[in-house]
Design a protein around this motif. Structure first.
Motif, PDB file in Angstrom:
ATOM      1  N   ILE A 159      24.632  81.518 -29.231  1.00 36.06           N
ATOM      2  CA  ILE A 159      25.269  80.527 -28.356  1.00 36.06           C
ATOM      3  C   ILE A 159      25.310  79.160 -29.035  1.00 36.06           C
ATOM      4  CG2 ILE A 159      24.979  79.235 -26.185  1.00 36.06           C
ATOM      5  CD1 ILE A 159      23.766  81.909 -25.042  1.00 36.06           C
ATOM      6  N   PHE A 160      24.196  78.795 -29.640  1.00 36.24           N
ATOM      7  CA  PHE A 160      24.132  77.468 -30.268  1.00 36.24           C
ATOM      8  C   PHE A 160      25.061  77.388 -31.482  1.00 36.24           C
ATOM      9  CE2 PHE A 160      22.699  73.486 -31.657  1.00 36.24           C
ATOM     10  CZ  PHE A 160      22.428  73.562 -33.014  1.00 36.24           C
ATOM     11  N   SER A 161      24.966  78.385 -32.363  1.00 35.75           N
ATOM     12  CA  SER A 161      25.771  78.330 -33.598  1.00 35.75           C
ATOM     13  C   SER A 161      27.261  78.359 -33.260  1.00 35.75           C
ATOM     14  CB  SER A 161      25.400  79.474 -34.537  1.00 35.75           C
ATOM     15  OG  SER A 161      25.547  80.722 -33.892  1.00 35.75           O
ATOM     16  N   ASP A 162      27.635  79.173 -32.283  1.00 35.89           N
ATOM     17  CA  ASP A 162      29.050  79.196 -31.874  1.00 35.89           C
ATOM     18  C   ASP A 162      29.488  77.810 -31.381  1.00 35.89           C
ATOM     19  OD1 ASP A 162      29.185  82.592 -30.430  1.00 35.89           O
ATOM     20  OD2 ASP A 162      29.222  81.842 -32.504  1.00 35.89           O
ATOM     21  N   SER A 163      28.612  77.165 -30.620  1.00 37.11           N
ATOM     22  CA  SER A 163      29.002  75.857 -30.038  1.00 37.11           C
ATOM     23  C   SER A 163      29.179  74.799 -31.127  1.00 37.11           C
ATOM     24  CB  SER A 163      27.948  75.400 -29.029  1.00 37.11           C
ATOM     25  OG  SER A 163      26.765  75.032 -29.705  1.00 37.11           O
ATOM     26  N   ILE A 164      28.368  74.900 -32.173  1.00 45.69           N
ATOM     27  CA  ILE A 164      28.508  73.935 -33.280  1.00 45.69           C
ATOM     28  C   ILE A 164      29.771  74.254 -34.071  1.00 45.69           C
ATOM     29  CG2 ILE A 164      27.519  73.227 -35.498  1.00 45.69           C
ATOM     30  CD1 ILE A 164      25.923  72.040 -33.272  1.00 45.69           C
ATOM     31  N   ILE A 165      29.954  75.515 -34.399  1.00 45.73           N
ATOM     32  CA  ILE A 165      31.096  75.929 -35.229  1.00 45.73           C
ATOM     33  C   ILE A 165      32.410  75.684 -34.480  1.00 45.73           C
ATOM     34  CG2 ILE A 165      32.212  77.926 -36.338  1.00 45.73           C
ATOM     35  CD1 ILE A 165      29.291  79.036 -36.766  1.00 45.73           C
ATOM     36  N   ASP A 166      32.411  75.948 -33.176  1.00 45.12           N
ATOM     37  CA  ASP A 166      33.660  75.799 -32.404  1.00 45.12           C
ATOM     38  C   ASP A 166      33.928  74.345 -32.013  1.00 45.12           C
ATOM     39  OD1 ASP A 166      33.642  78.488 -32.622  1.00 45.12           O
ATOM     40  OD2 ASP A 166      32.995  78.900 -30.563  1.00 45.12           O
ATOM     41  N   GLY A 167      32.966  73.464 -32.263  1.00 45.41           N
ATOM     42  CA  GLY A 167      33.180  72.061 -31.926  1.00 45.41           C
ATOM     43  C   GLY A 167      32.846  71.725 -30.483  1.00 45.41           C
ATOM     44  N   LYS A 223      31.728  81.127 -46.046  1.00 43.32           N
ATOM     45  CA  LYS A 223      31.357  79.938 -45.279  1.00 43.32           C
ATOM     46  C   LYS A 223      32.531  79.375 -44.487  1.00 43.32           C
ATOM     47  CE  LYS A 223      30.510  75.809 -46.867  1.00 43.32           C
ATOM     48  NZ  LYS A 223      31.504  75.121 -46.043  1.00 43.32           N
ATOM     49  N   ASN A 224      32.204  78.660 -43.435  1.00 43.00           N
ATOM     50  CA  ASN A 224      33.234  78.008 -42.616  1.00 43.00           C
ATOM     51  C   ASN A 224      33.370  76.535 -43.011  1.00 43.00           C
ATOM     52  OD1 ASN A 224      30.951  76.739 -41.522  1.00 43.00           O
ATOM     53  ND2 ASN A 224      30.688  78.395 -40.046  1.00 43.00           N
ATOM     54  N   HIS A 225      33.826  75.684 -42.105  1.00 41.98           N
ATOM     55  CA  HIS A 225      34.093  74.279 -42.444  1.00 41.98           C
ATOM     56  C   HIS A 225      32.822  73.434 -42.514  1.00 41.98           C
ATOM     57  CE1 HIS A 225      33.583  74.616 -38.170  1.00 41.98           C
ATOM     58  NE2 HIS A 225      33.312  73.305 -38.131  1.00 41.98           N
ATOM     59  N   LEU A 226      31.716  73.954 -42.015  1.00 41.98           N
ATOM     60  CA  LEU A 226      30.493  73.136 -41.981  1.00 41.98           C
ATOM     61  C   LEU A 226      29.920  72.969 -43.394  1.00 41.98           C
ATOM     62  CD1 LEU A 226      28.686  74.636 -38.832  1.00 41.98           C
ATOM     63  CD2 LEU A 226      29.915  72.451 -38.992  1.00 41.98           C
ATOM     64  N   ASN A 227      29.456  71.746 -43.683  1.00 43.62           N
ATOM     65  CA  ASN A 227      28.766  71.498 -44.955  1.00 43.62           C
ATOM     66  C   ASN A 227      27.265  71.668 -44.722  1.00 43.62           C
ATOM     67  OD1 ASN A 227      31.267  70.583 -46.187  1.00 43.62           O
ATOM     68  ND2 ASN A 227      31.033  68.760 -44.886  1.00 43.62           N
ATOM     69  N   ILE A 228      26.666  72.571 -45.474  1.00 46.22           N
ATOM     70  CA  ILE A 228      25.236  72.837 -45.295  1.00 46.22           C
ATOM     71  C   ILE A 228      24.473  72.205 -46.448  1.00 46.22           C
ATOM     72  CG2 ILE A 228      23.497  74.614 -44.845  1.00 46.22           C
ATOM     73  CD1 ILE A 228      25.806  74.846 -42.887  1.00 46.22           C
ATOM     74  N   HIS A 229      23.467  71.394 -46.120  1.00 47.45           N
ATOM     75  CA  HIS A 229      22.652  70.734 -47.152  1.00 47.45           C
ATOM     76  C   HIS A 229      21.199  71.173 -46.993  1.00 47.45           C
ATOM     77  CE1 HIS A 229      26.094  67.908 -47.310  1.00 47.45           C
ATOM     78  NE2 HIS A 229      26.048  67.967 -46.003  1.00 47.45           N
ATOM     79  N   SER A 240      26.433  78.535 -41.322  1.00 52.92           N
ATOM     80  CA  SER A 240      27.323  78.529 -42.490  1.00 52.92           C
ATOM     81  C   SER A 240      28.345  79.660 -42.449  1.00 52.92           C
ATOM     82  CB  SER A 240      26.489  78.666 -43.770  1.00 52.92           C
ATOM     83  OG  SER A 240      27.319  78.765 -44.896  1.00 52.92           O
ATOM     84  N   ILE A 241      27.890  80.872 -42.075  1.00 49.26           N
ATOM     85  CA  ILE A 241      28.796  82.029 -42.173  1.00 49.26           C
ATOM     86  C   ILE A 241      29.169  82.585 -40.802  1.00 49.26           C
ATOM     87  CG2 ILE A 241      27.927  82.670 -44.451  1.00 49.26           C
ATOM     88  CD1 ILE A 241      26.295  84.906 -43.145  1.00 49.26           C
ATOM     89  N   GLY A 242      28.579  82.062 -39.739  1.00 46.94           N
ATOM     90  CA  GLY A 242      28.903  82.564 -38.396  1.00 46.94           C
ATOM     91  C   GLY A 242      28.002  83.714 -37.985  1.00 46.94           C
ATOM     92  N   PHE A 243      27.854  83.890 -36.684  1.00 47.21           N
ATOM     93  CA  PHE A 243      26.901  84.871 -36.170  1.00 47.21           C
ATOM     94  C   PHE A 243      27.300  86.294 -36.532  1.00 47.21           C
ATOM     95  CE2 PHE A 243      23.256  85.807 -33.718  1.00 47.21           C
ATOM     96  CZ  PHE A 243      23.497  87.029 -33.105  1.00 47.21           C
ATOM     97  N   LYS A 244      28.583  86.588 -36.532  1.00 46.73           N
ATOM     98  CA  LYS A 244      29.026  87.964 -36.827  1.00 46.73           C
ATOM     99  C   LYS A 244      28.623  88.376 -38.248  1.00 46.73           C
ATOM    100  CE  LYS A 244      32.950  90.918 -35.713  1.00 46.73           C
ATOM    101  NZ  LYS A 244      31.908  91.769 -35.055  1.00 46.73           N
ATOM    102  N   ASN A 245      28.813  87.464 -39.190  1.00 44.58           N
ATOM    103  CA  ASN A 245      28.402  87.765 -40.565  1.00 44.58           C
ATOM    104  C   ASN A 245      26.879  87.847 -40.673  1.00 44.58           C
ATOM    105  OD1 ASN A 245      30.851  88.059 -42.031  1.00 44.58           O
ATOM    106  ND2 ASN A 245      31.174  85.851 -41.913  1.00 44.58           N
ATOM    107  N   PHE A 246      26.190  87.035 -39.881  1.00 46.23           N
ATOM    108  CA  PHE A 246      24.719  87.111 -39.901  1.00 46.23           C
ATOM    109  C   PHE A 246      24.261  88.465 -39.364  1.00 46.23           C
ATOM    110  CE2 PHE A 246      20.564  85.370 -40.284  1.00 46.23           C
ATOM    111  CZ  PHE A 246      19.822  85.757 -39.181  1.00 46.23           C
TER     112      PHE A 246
END
Ligand code: F6P
Length: 546
Positions: free
Chosen positions: A129-137, A173-179, A284-290
């Protein structure tokens, strides 16, 4: 799990005798006398991973004896005990259940009267739920903007696994920059803060114990920096998250409860990327890939649990390693991923191997007289060929190597991948077979022909390696590969009669660092420390004008 001293087994003596018979046989002789060597000394994991262990200094008798050693050390029971949640991490009185994190069955795994399967599923749902909300904006920063950057603040297992997977799966990876911030030298925090916008960045404080000096120092600095520069007192509730087992410490730090992603004591730090500790991977890669990463590791778990030992990849690779460390007296093993995405894989395995099996007290509390973990090192190919491969070919030390390569590239440009594969194949070939130079060929030294000198161009070969081919680097195949090595390390620990899941050796240094840090700002070091430490502290103070 039985606590058997491997050197006192019936098989160990037979292996010592066998070693005398085989130690001088050249790998090329093994191939010359056995036309089926390649097919008999290689194994498939599904249609995803192929392991060729034919270029090793072993024969059928070696494998027979090594498998006998595994049986004498009751390996099969030890494997089952781990998956069933027995407290095999005896010095910390804990189960070892990173495998439960990726379990795809709906069975219940009970520890101390608690159904951990339910807890795992609940946390995974929260992560999704959290990762989707960040990735989807949908999750906005404090000024209402979408999140663009994620900063993972952690070290050791709270860094190496997530970083390695995120890098290895960069294609996904998606649009998010991971550091990633891990070190405490101030540089990483400083450099990251130059890059990120506090309005659109979230910070993951990744620490199982939530007490690690480096991580808490970095996290505290970031917290204060963000509050100062945004002047937004609710900043933490929107931009700071904790990935930890120690929820109380995270709450005391100022992370609100709903921003805490939990994992448990029975997940070792270096085995935790499958848990909330891997949240940066999910972002970075989305829940489905995880989920696919989890599934790949689960399927390797099934291979490890149910495949007979002679066809069990982690078991075979572990036994071959024990053969080299304890009979050839090899001190190191090298890992060469022939793929730039996987550049962080050797560093990840360094912790997995050496923090697990870098031990010298056996499971009975006796000092060990045999060899445990080799030193693990490595780097990407083909770069390594232009750096230290000279030593591998002509040096005086024997270094068994794992060469890993994806057969299908994500970036199939020009003839690059064919050239990469050609190098991959040529290196294991030349290491194994050497060259055909007649070692007594005429060489000219100082202008004089010498019949009985050895050419400096001579490559002796007989250098062992495993060739591990992935069809392609995908979340699934990477998950399987990581689990393959986790289980290889476990098998070595069982047979070597050590506890692979604690790490008491790192505590002394941590304690010392805290003591010295506290003493930096007072002057009572003179009678506390040895001459070297005292002198170095004094020089630090002098050069820093403290
Ligand atoms: O290196 C010691 C160690 O405890 C590792 O086992 C662990 O992965 C790392 O420090 C970080 O610990 P934590 O996740 O608790 O911050």
């Amino acid at each position: 799990m039985k606590n058997i001293n491997p050197t006192q087994t019936f098989t160990w003596q037979q292996l010592k005798n066998h070693f005398i018979d085989i130690k001088d046989v050249h790998i090329k002789d093994f191939f010359n006398t056995d036309q089926n060597r390649f097919s008999d000394y290689s194994l498939f994991f599904e249609d995803e991973i192929f392991v060729d262990f034919s270029k090793n200094r072993i024969n059928r008798e070696t494998l027979r004896l090594l498998l006998m050693l595994a049986q004498e050390c009751d390996l099969s029971h030890a494997i089952k005990n781990m998956f069933l949640g027995y407290k095999i991490n005896k010095t910390e009185n804990r189960s070892v259940l990173h495998t439960a994190l990726r379990n795809q069955l709906n069975n219940n795994i009970i520890i101390d009267n608690t159904n951990v399967s339910i807890m795992i599923k609940k946390e995974l749902k929260k992560i999704k739920i959290f990762s989707d909300s960040i990735i989807d904006g949908n999750w906005k920063g404090y000024t209402g903007k979408n999140i663009s950057d994620v900063v993972n603040v952690g070290i050791g297992g709270s860094h190496l696994g997530p970083y390695m997977v995120t890098e290895s799966l960069k294609f996904y990876k998606n649009h998010l920059n991971i550091h990633y911030i891990s070190n405490i030298d101030g540089t990483e925090v400083t450099e990251i803060l130059k890059k990120v916008n506090l309005e659109t960045t979230i910070f993951l404080i990744a620490s199982k114990s939530f007490t690690t000096m480096e991580t808490l120092s970095n996290a505290t600095y970031l917290k204060n920096w963000c509050l100062l520069h945004t002047k937004y007192k609710e900043y933490l509730s929107i931009h700071f998250f904790a990935l930890c087992e120690n929820v109380t410490a995270a709450l005391n730090f100022g992370i609100c409860y709903q921003n805490i992603f939990k994992f448990w004591k029975w997940v070792g730090g270096r085995y935790s990327l499958w848990s909330a500790s891997g949240l940066s991977i999910v972002l970075s890669i989305g829940f489905k890939n995880f989920e696919s990463l989890l599934y790949g590791s689960y399927m390797m778990d099934q291979h490890f649990l149910y495949q007979e030992l002679p066809y069990n990849i982690p078991v075979i690779l572990a036994l071959i390693s024990i053969w080299y460390t304890n009979f050839f007296n090899v001190e190191t093993e090298a890992i060469f991923p022939y793929d730039s995405y996987m550049h962080a894989f050797p560093a990840y395995l360094q912790q997995s191997y050496m923090e697990s099996n870098g031990k010298s007290i056996d499971r009975n509390g006796n000092l060990i007289s045999w060899k445990t973990s080799p030193i693990i090192w490595g780097s990407s190919g083909t770069n390594s060929q232009h750096s230290f491969f000279q030593l591998l070919h002509q040096g005086t030390v024997l270094v068994p190597c794992d060469f890993i390569v994806p057969v299908i590239s994500h970036n199939p440009i020009g003839s690059h991948h064919k050239k990469l594969l050609s190098n991959f194949l040529a290196q294991t070939q030349s290491l194994a077979f050497g060259d055909n130079i007649d070692i007594n060929s005429k060489i000219i030294l100082n202008g004089i022909a010498n019949e009985n000198k050895i050419s400096h161009k001579y490559c002796p070969g007989n250098k062992p390696s495993n060739s591990i081919m992935l069809k392609k680097i995908t979340p699934y195949s990477l998950g399987a590969l990581i689990a393959l090595y986790e289980h290889k390390i476990f098998v070595q620990g069982v047979i070597l009669n050590i506890f692979s899941f604690d790490q008491w050796g790192v505590e002394l240094g941590k304690l010392g660092a805290n003591n010295i840090f506290n003493d930096f700002f007072n002057n009572n070091t003179n009678n506390k420390y040895d001459g070297s430490t005292k002198g170095l502290i004094q020089l630090y103070k002098k050069w820093n004008k403290i």
